[in-house]
Design an enzyme around this catalytic site. Structure first.
Site, mmCIF file in Angstrom:
data_model
loop_
_atom_site.group_PDB
_atom_site.id
_atom_site.type_symbol
_atom_site.label_atom_id
_atom_site.label_comp_id
_atom_site.label_asym_id
_atom_site.label_seq_id
_atom_site.Cartn_x
_atom_site.Cartn_y
_atom_site.Cartn_z
ATOM 1 N N ASP A 181 0.823 -1.209 0.000
ATOM 2 C CA ASP A 181 0.000 0.000 0.000
ATOM 3 C C ASP A 181 0.855 1.256 0.000
ATOM 4 O OD1 ASP A 181 -2.150 1.741 0.218
ATOM 5 O OD2 ASP A 181 -2.227 1.581 2.392
ATOM 6 N N ASP A 191 -2.377 6.151 -5.416
ATOM 7 C CA ASP A 191 -2.676 5.212 -4.336
ATOM 8 C C ASP A 191 -2.874 3.804 -4.885
ATOM 9 O OD1 ASP A 191 -3.418 4.010 -1.987
ATOM 10 O OD2 ASP A 191 -5.234 5.194 -1.681
#
Length: 482
Positions: free
Chosen positions: A93, A339
């Site tokens: 992430d 992201d």
């Protein structure tokens, strides 16, 4: 805890070993965690993913802590760690800055159905046998507690006042920390150990590798390998020992169109720079130069990879982006976050409406709107594809630094068979309304679905993000051969 070292070893999720090149590059696979068995229809799949993408943007804007976590299922890519003889899968992430693992004993509330065991075979939890608790005096403890002073943290840890005054609280552990995010939360404690990454001889050794160990969670059964810009992220900790590896990384997400049967290779995650030889460059549609855009500094959310979006082109019509997307202000609001943990790309309400209105102006006269599909998926506009997809216009993203990226149609227009009573092919624009422009935090998110088929580079030394169109499966094969 015992004093002997536990060795973390980065392992290949597929073949269980790590590729290493002589240039000092680490390559290992990201495996998409999506599985259709978690959903009873394509509508259900898309609706679930749109809701979770919106939840994640909300948390980016209103974080309880400096870390925002990926939302599951369907949107995340996993890598694998081995702790001694124990292997564990973690989400990769770029929107978070801490590595954390579920540890025994582990109590996870409302976690049933949160992931598919066939796509994440090693969810944990793990047993800690020799990891050392991090001291309340450490910089890592302060970092994980949003830069709270060590004197306050050691007070919470019940270090006596006289020891606090003479800075003698090293034997007192860093207090547990709490994270909250879109639809879950957890409590963890900070530990350190020795991280060993087998490359050639000798192995890369990281002393005092710091990670979180969670014993309780709400709705989050899978750990996270944070790749954000914070000091506790995996790249930042690698950079302390090997800057050539930690300060430059990239990934190339193999296109999946929500169908894992189409994915026959893992998506390469590359730490460090690799060399592209002439043979690779000559491969048709394989190699293209990077389009770089500067990272924007964010005083409130320094761990984000924020960039400026200058505009979007639909066909030959360029639509200028609002100021909130082009820059980050002094309060940390604005910019677009790149992201890996969010599926859909999200734009501020008015700009989103302008973009999709222009899209519909071109497509609407030819293709009929699929209003029932829009209501069931949370995406719009959607169309019945009875006349084919030749009328779908091209979409370009224009970033700061005078760089533009031409998006493949499958990245922004998802075609599937409407699985209702009468099967009919439909297509939906893969953009979402990100809410009012005046909200605090990021103005938009560049989600991982838009990133498919590109090598996305994070150059931390030059503070820039790059995009280059790639055949990601071929890139994996070529890096494997080298």
């Amino acid at each position: 805890m015992a004093s002997s070292s536990v060795f973390f070893t980065l392992l290949i999720f597929i073949s269980m070993f790590l590729f290493y090149s002589a240039s000092g590059t680490l390559v290992f696979p990201l495996t998409h965690s999506f599985s259709r068995t978690q959903f009873n229809s394509t509508h259900h799949l898309l609706k679930s993913t749109t809701v979770r993408s919106a939840s994640r943007l909300h948390h980016h804007r209103h974080p309880h802590r400096q870390v925002s976590l990926p939302l599951t299922p369907g949107s995340d890519y996993t890598l694998s760690f081995s702790l001694g003889s124990q292997t564990i899968s973690l989400y990769m992430d770029t929107g978070s800055d801490v590595v954390w693992l579920p540890c025994h004993p582990f109590d996870c509330i409302l976690c049933e159905g949160k992931y598919n065991p066939t796509s994440i075979p090693n969810p944990g939890p793990i047993n800690l046998t020799s990891a050392v608790p991090v001291s309340c005096k450490s910089r890592a403890c302060s970092a994980v507690h949003s830069s709270l002073p060590s004197s306050d943290l050691c007070t919470i840890a019940k270090c006596p006042l006289e020891d606090i005054e003479i800075s003698d609280c090293k034997s007192y552990s860093c207090p547990p920390f709490y994270y909250a995010y879109g639809d879950g939360s957890f409590i963890a404690k900070l530990y350190s150990d020795e991280l060993s990454i087998p490359m050639s001889s000798p192995s890369l050794i990281l002393k005092n590798f710091t990670f979180g160990c969670a014993h309780s969670a709400l709705g989050e059964p899978i750990g996270v390998a944070g790749f954000g810009r914070g000091t506790l992220s995996l790249p930042a900790q690698l950079a302390n020992n090997s800057p050539e590896i930690g300060n430059y990384f990239s990934y190339c997400l193999v296109s999946h169109t929500f169908d894992t049967n189409q994915v026959h290779r893992p998506s390469p995650l590359i730490l460090g720079r690799y060399s592209i030889d002439e043979k690779m460059k000559q491969m048709k549609n394989y190699y293209s130069d990077y389009a770089y855009t500067p990272m924007l500094e964010n005083p409130k959310h320094p761990y984000f990879y924020s960039v400026g979006l200058e505009g979007v082109s639909i066909g030959k019509t360029k639509i200028p982006a609002p100021a909130s997307l082009r820059r980050v202000d002094r309060r940390g609001n604005g910019g677009m976050v790149v992201d890996s943990g969010t599926t859909f790309t999200m734009l501020p309400l008015k700009f989103y409406e302008t973009v999709v209105t222009e899209f519909d102006r071109r497509v609407g006269p030819v293709l009929k709107r699929a209003i029932p599909v829009e209501e069931k998926t949370g995406l719009h506009p959607c169309y019945y594809m009875d006349s084919g997809s030749k009328n779908v216009p091209q979409l370009l993203l224009h970033f700061g630094g005078n760089s533009s990226v031409v998006m493949p149609r499958r990245n922004y227009f998802y075609e599937f068979v409407d699985d209702e009573k009468v099967k009919r092919k439909v297509g939906c624009v893969m953009l979402m309304n990100g809410g009012d422009e005046g909200e605090s935090g990021p103005a938009g998110i560049l989600g991982n679905y838009f990133q498919q088929g590109f090598e996305v580079v994070y150059d931390l030394e030059k503070k820039r993000v790059g995009f280059a169109k790639r055949k990601c499966a071929s890139l994996w094969d070529n890096l494997n051969q080298h």
